[in-house]
Design a protein around this motif. Structure first.
Motif, PDB file in Angstrom:
ATOM      1  N   SER A  49       0.737  -1.332   0.106  1.00  0.00           N
ATOM      2  CA  SER A  49       0.077   0.100  -0.089  1.00  0.00           C
ATOM      3  C   SER A  49       0.918   0.978  -0.001  1.00  0.00           C
ATOM      4  O   SER A  49       1.899   1.171   0.627  1.00  0.00           O
ATOM      5  CB  SER A  49      -0.894  -0.077   1.302  1.00  0.00           C
ATOM      6  N   LYS A  50       0.441   2.067  -0.803  1.00  0.00           N
ATOM      7  CA  LYS A  50       0.957   3.562  -0.861  1.00  0.00           C
ATOM      8  C   LYS A  50       0.810   4.319   0.537  1.00  0.00           C
ATOM      9  O   LYS A  50      -0.219   4.003   1.232  1.00  0.00           O
ATOM     10  CB  LYS A  50       0.588   4.324  -1.944  1.00  0.00           C
ATOM     11  N   ASP A  51       1.542   5.344   0.843  1.00  0.00           N
ATOM     12  CA  ASP A  51       1.621   6.164   2.247  1.00  0.00           C
ATOM     13  C   ASP A  51       0.140   6.600   2.313  1.00  0.00           C
ATOM     14  O   ASP A  51      -0.509   6.830   3.200  1.00  0.00           O
ATOM     15  CB  ASP A  51       2.430   7.250   1.905  1.00  0.00           C
TER      16      ASP A  51
END
Length: 141
Positions: A49-51
């Motif tokens: 997952s991205k930030d």
């Protein structure tokens, strides 16, 4: 280190087959315990997952589980439900604190521990024959 490498190291220290079996059982239980406290599962995000996704998941869970928003905590700060809300919120906060910091996230992904001091505490417990370990808390929110 892989399981076979760790097993070979233990065998090199003169461990009996029974001791190795006990050690392996403890290792399996620790891995299971760590998975129960997996930061990615707590926040409900995937490892890649991205930030932005991590932050969004944190905010959603923090609003849902924040003790100040809990009706149980408004009634009594000492109630079991309020104490549970505090524990869940602390887990969510620790997960976000770890996964939102690139250095901490890298260390967590490599070791399963939040920081080197947790890994050292775990190692010390193992030398004393204690159990448990990995991440703080228990279960998912």
């Amino acid at each position: 280190a892989s399981f076979s490498m760790l097993l070979a190291r233990r065998r090199g220290h003169g461990c009996s087959a029974a001791a190795l079996l006990i050690w392996a059982t403890v290792l399996v239980l620790e891995v299971a315990c760590q998975q129960k406290n997996d930061h990615y599962k707590i926040l409900g995000v995937k490892k890649d997952s991205k930030d932005r996704e991590i932050k969004k998941a944190y905010h959603k869970l923090a609003l849902k589980h924040h003790p100040d928003k809990s009706n149980d905590c408004k009634k009594s700060q000492e109630s079991p439900q309020c104490k549970r809300a505090n524990r869940v919120f602390m887990k969510i906060s620790l997960a976000y604190e770890t996964l939102s910091n690139p250095e901490k996230k890298r260390y967590y992904d490599q070791t399963g521990f939040d920081d080197p001091s947790h890994a050292q505490q775990h190692s010390n417990q193992q030398r004393r024959g204690g159990g448990g370990g990995g991440n703080q808390g228990g279960g998912s929110p």
